[in-house]
Design an enzyme around this catalytic site. Structure first.
Site, PDB file in Angstrom:
ATOM      1  CE1 TYR A   1       7.409  21.200   1.074  1.00 45.04           C
ATOM      2  CE2 TYR A   1       5.356  20.370   1.982  1.00 45.04           C
ATOM      3  CZ  TYR A   1       6.706  20.669   2.121  1.00 45.04           C
ATOM      4  OH  TYR A   1       7.335  20.418   3.321  1.00 45.04           O
TER       5      TYR A   1
ATOM      6  CD  GLN B   1       7.328  20.519   9.049  1.00 47.69           C
ATOM      7  OE1 GLN B   1       7.516  20.271   7.866  1.00 47.69           O
ATOM      8  NE2 GLN B   1       6.155  20.916   9.492  1.00 47.69           N
TER       9      GLN B   1
ATOM     10  CG  LEU C   1       9.149   5.912   6.699  1.00 49.29           C
ATOM     11  CD1 LEU C   1       8.142   5.320   5.720  1.00 49.29           C
ATOM     12  CD2 LEU C   1       9.534   4.879   7.759  1.00 49.29           C
ATOM     13  CB  ALA C   2      15.646   8.453   5.812  1.00 45.21           C
TER      14      ALA C   2
ATOM     15  N   GLY D   1       4.494  10.533   5.021  1.00 46.54           N
ATOM     16  CA  GLY D   1       4.359  10.800   3.594  1.00 46.54           C
ATOM     17  C   GLY D   1       4.022   9.484   2.930  1.00 46.54           C
TER      18      GLY D   1
ATOM     19  CD  GLN E   1       4.200   4.122  -0.389  1.00 48.36           C
ATOM     20  OE1 GLN E   1       4.020   5.314  -0.156  1.00 48.36           O
ATOM     21  NE2 GLN E   1       5.027   3.714  -1.326  1.00 48.36           N
TER      22      GLN E   1
ATOM     23  CD  GLU F   1       4.169  -1.351   5.224  1.00 50.85           C
ATOM     24  OE1 GLU F   1       3.931  -1.211   4.001  1.00 50.85           O
ATOM     25  OE2 GLU F   1       5.254  -1.769   5.653  1.00 50.85           O
ATOM     26  CG  ASN F   2       3.828   3.983   6.421  1.00 55.22           C
ATOM     27  OD1 ASN F   2       4.223   2.830   6.284  1.00 55.22           O
ATOM     28  ND2 ASN F   2       4.193   4.954   5.616  1.00 55.22           N
TER      29      ASN F   2
HETATM   30  P1  NDP Z   1       9.056   9.823   4.679  1.00 53.39           P
HETATM   31  O1  NDP Z   1      10.478   9.885   5.043  1.00 53.39           O
HETATM   32  O2  NDP Z   1       8.177   8.932   5.474  1.00 53.39           O
HETATM   33  O3  NDP Z   1       8.976   9.446   3.131  1.00 53.39           O
HETATM   34  C1  NDP Z   1       7.727   9.184   2.532  1.00 53.39           C
HETATM   35  C2  NDP Z   1       7.949   8.407   1.228  1.00 53.39           C
HETATM   36  O4  NDP Z   1       8.520   7.111   1.503  1.00 53.39           O
HETATM   37  C3  NDP Z   1       6.642   8.117   0.531  1.00 53.39           C
HETATM   38  O5  NDP Z   1       6.195   9.202  -0.239  1.00 53.39           O
HETATM   39  C4  NDP Z   1       6.995   6.886  -0.284  1.00 53.39           C
HETATM   40  O6  NDP Z   1       7.750   7.304  -1.408  1.00 53.39           O
HETATM   41  C5  NDP Z   1       7.902   6.128   0.698  1.00 53.39           C
HETATM   42  N1  NDP Z   1       7.129   5.252   1.595  1.00 53.39           N
HETATM   43  C6  NDP Z   1       6.356   5.613   2.656  1.00 53.39           C
HETATM   44  N2  NDP Z   1       5.804   4.544   3.257  1.00 53.39           N
HETATM   45  C7  NDP Z   1       6.233   3.457   2.576  1.00 53.39           C
HETATM   46  C8  NDP Z   1       6.001   2.083   2.734  1.00 53.39           C
HETATM   47  N3  NDP Z   1       5.221   1.621   3.698  1.00 53.39           N
HETATM   48  N4  NDP Z   1       6.605   1.246   1.864  1.00 53.39           N
HETATM   49  C9  NDP Z   1       7.402   1.711   0.860  1.00 53.39           C
HETATM   50  N5  NDP Z   1       7.650   3.021   0.659  1.00 53.39           N
HETATM   51  C10 NDP Z   1       7.074   3.903   1.522  1.00 53.39           C
HETATM   52  O7  NDP Z   1       8.381  11.262   4.800  1.00 53.39           O
HETATM   53  P2  NDP Z   1       8.504  12.547   3.838  1.00 53.39           P
HETATM   54  O8  NDP Z   1       9.897  12.761   3.421  1.00 53.39           O
HETATM   55  O9  NDP Z   1       7.437  12.464   2.796  1.00 53.39           O
HETATM   56  O10 NDP Z   1       8.132  13.698   4.873  1.00 53.39           O
HETATM   57  C11 NDP Z   1       6.813  13.772   5.417  1.00 53.39           C
HETATM   58  C12 NDP Z   1       6.330  15.200   5.338  1.00 53.39           C
HETATM   59  O11 NDP Z   1       7.191  16.040   6.084  1.00 53.39           O
HETATM   60  C13 NDP Z   1       6.304  15.846   3.955  1.00 53.39           C
HETATM   61  O12 NDP Z   1       5.192  15.475   3.180  1.00 53.39           O
HETATM   62  C14 NDP Z   1       6.258  17.301   4.315  1.00 53.39           C
HETATM   63  O13 NDP Z   1       4.962  17.669   4.720  1.00 53.39           O
HETATM   64  C15 NDP Z   1       7.181  17.342   5.521  1.00 53.39           C
HETATM   65  N6  NDP Z   1       8.557  17.741   5.124  1.00 53.39           N
HETATM   66  C16 NDP Z   1       9.028  18.943   5.610  1.00 53.39           C
HETATM   67  C17 NDP Z   1      10.273  19.395   5.279  1.00 53.39           C
HETATM   68  C18 NDP Z   1      10.737  20.701   5.825  1.00 53.39           C
HETATM   69  O14 NDP Z   1      11.781  21.211   5.403  1.00 53.39           O
HETATM   70  N7  NDP Z   1      10.024  21.298   6.745  1.00 53.39           N
HETATM   71  C19 NDP Z   1      11.157  18.625   4.381  1.00 53.39           C
HETATM   72  C20 NDP Z   1      10.600  17.357   3.961  1.00 53.39           C
HETATM   73  C21 NDP Z   1       9.352  16.948   4.339  1.00 53.39           C
HETATM   74  P3  NDP Z   1       7.818   6.458  -2.803  1.00 53.39           P
HETATM   75  O15 NDP Z   1       6.625   5.568  -2.877  1.00 53.39           O
HETATM   76  O16 NDP Z   1       7.841   7.502  -3.852  1.00 53.39           O
HETATM   77  O17 NDP Z   1       9.109   5.716  -2.742  1.00 53.39           O
END
Ligand code: NDP
Length: 350
Positions: free
Chosen positions: A74, A203, A235-236, A309, A315, A318-319
């Site tokens: 990361y 994970q 949240l994809a 995330g 965000q 809210e989440n």
């Molecule tokens: P999400 O699918 O929840 O995406 C999070 C992103 O969505 C935020 O950074 C933000 O991005 C947007 N978001 C979140 N909440 C809101 C909201 N309420 N309103 C509008 N936009 C919102 O999770 P992540 O993809 O971040 O995954 C979570 C964690 O999982 C990662 O941090 C990591 O630790 C882990 N992970 C592990 C992987 C693996 O291979 N093991 C791969 C991927 C993640 P923005 O504001 O930029 O649009």
């Protein structure tokens, strides 16, 4: 926690709500992990400033989140450095939180790392662990994940190395990420045959759009080995918030150049239409789409924790409410969600 409201006023954050966070066992282990956790992929050391990272971690911790997820790759190690600085500054009692790292890609990624700087061989696992401990400024990692399977290392080498790190007190639990059920079972078999410690958790990606692994492939091993799961991208990457249907914002994750591959794969009409319908259903229930999507993940009892995330405090605030509203997802609501998604995975007919 006593000075909760004061802390947030001092930080200039309007956030004075206490959450009733629930805790789940990480699989069959005795480790109690908050049902929602917090991850730093793309955000820490990259998309957001260190001050925002600090406020997000503080908000998460004060809301009862006890697990922060990280990985060597990361932000090329910077995400762990930022988190380490925050952990040091906050001075939270080390026994009050769980922190992870993941090994496989190397800090520069598979292409740019030297042959000895990546993979699940003994040399890289041991060195990556030492480096993660330094960056995170902790004496041990609570969870250490093999970020992907490694076709170039015998599974015995990886299992023995993880066992030894536990024996040395450098990690407490080890697990996998995006391994198949078969690969996880091979690791269990090797561990059992050699009286070594088995992997505790996996994970995987899990959200309304990606379900197969968690709902079908792992169904059996949840029962047989009591696998724990720390699920990612609930949240994809933000698609399930519905915001991508209105166009691409400059500050959206998937507008980032380095993630164009993810945008091309996921920002497609079918997903956007489903997200719009999830928004409408959430509104009917008095919720927001992210709350409904995260609560849906929480309803799955094989999910130990949903890693959230966030790039903004609003965000995360809210989440975090998803935990409290998950009981609103009655059988009737779940049925409405299935009608929207049309992707319920089929179990084999036995
Ligand atoms: P999400 O699918 O929840 O995406 C999070 C992103 O969505 C935020 O950074 C933000 O991005 C947007 N978001 C979140 N909440 C809101 C909201 N309420 N309103 C509008 N936009 C919102 O999770 P992540 O993809 O971040 O995954 C979570 C964690 O999982 C990662 O941090 C990591 O630790 C882990 N992970 C592990 C992987 C693996 O291979 N093991 C791969 C991927 C993640 P923005 O504001 O930029 O649009």
């Amino acid at each position: 926690m006593e000075n909760f409201e004061q802390t947030y006023q001092n930080r200039g954050i309007k956030f004075a709500k206490k959450y009733n966070m629930e805790y789940r066992r990480l699989g069959k282990s005795g480790l109690q992990v908050s049902e929602m956790s917090f991850g730093s992929w793309i955000t820490f050391g990259n998309q957001i400033g260190d001050n925002t990272s600090e406020n997000l971690m503080a908000m998460a911790y004060d809301a009862g989140i006890n697990f922060c997820d990280n990985a060597e790759i990361y932000a090329s190690g910077k995400s762990e450095e930022v988190m380490g600085n925050i952990l040091q500054k906050m001075n939270w009692s080390r026994d009050s939180y769980i922190v992870s790292s993941k090994v496989f890609f190397g800090i520069k990624g598979l292409q740019d790392s030297k042959p000895t700087q990546k993979g699940l061989n003994r040399k890289h696992i041991v060195e990556a662990c030492e480096q993660a401990l330094k960056r995170l400024k902790v004496d041990y990692l609570d969870l250490y994940f093999c970020h992907r399977p490694d076709k170039n290392t015998p599974i015995e080498e990886t299992v023995f190395t993880m066992h030894n790190l536990i024996q040395q007190g450098k990690i407490l639990y080890w697990g996998t990420s995006e391994w198949s059920a078969q690969e996880i079972m091979e690791a269990h078999m090797v561990a059992k045959q050699n009286h070594l410690i088995c992997p505790t958790m996996e994970q995987p990606q899990y959200n309304m759009l990606v379900r197969e692994k968690v709902e079908v492939e792992f169904a059996q091993i949840f029962k047989t080995v009591g696998l724990g799961t720390t699920i990612w991208s609930p949240l994809a990457s933000g698609i399930l918030t519905g915001k991508y249907s209105k166009g691409m914002g400059d500050d959206f994750r998937l507008s980032r150049e380095e993630l164009s591959w993810l945008k091309d794969r996921n920002v497609v009409e079918e997903n956007l239409k489903k997200a719009d319908k999830i928004v409408a259903l959430a509104n009917e229930l008095g919720l927001t789409a992210p709350q409904l999507a995260i609560a849906w993940c929480l309803k799955n009892e094989n999910v130990s924790t949903v890693i959230l995330g966030a790039s903004k405090l609003s965000q995360l605030e809210e989440n975090l409410k998803a935990g409290e509203v998950k009981n609103m997802l009655t059988a009737e609501v779940i049925e409405k969600i299935e009608t929207i998604l049309q992707n319920q995975p089929k179990h084999p007919p036995f």
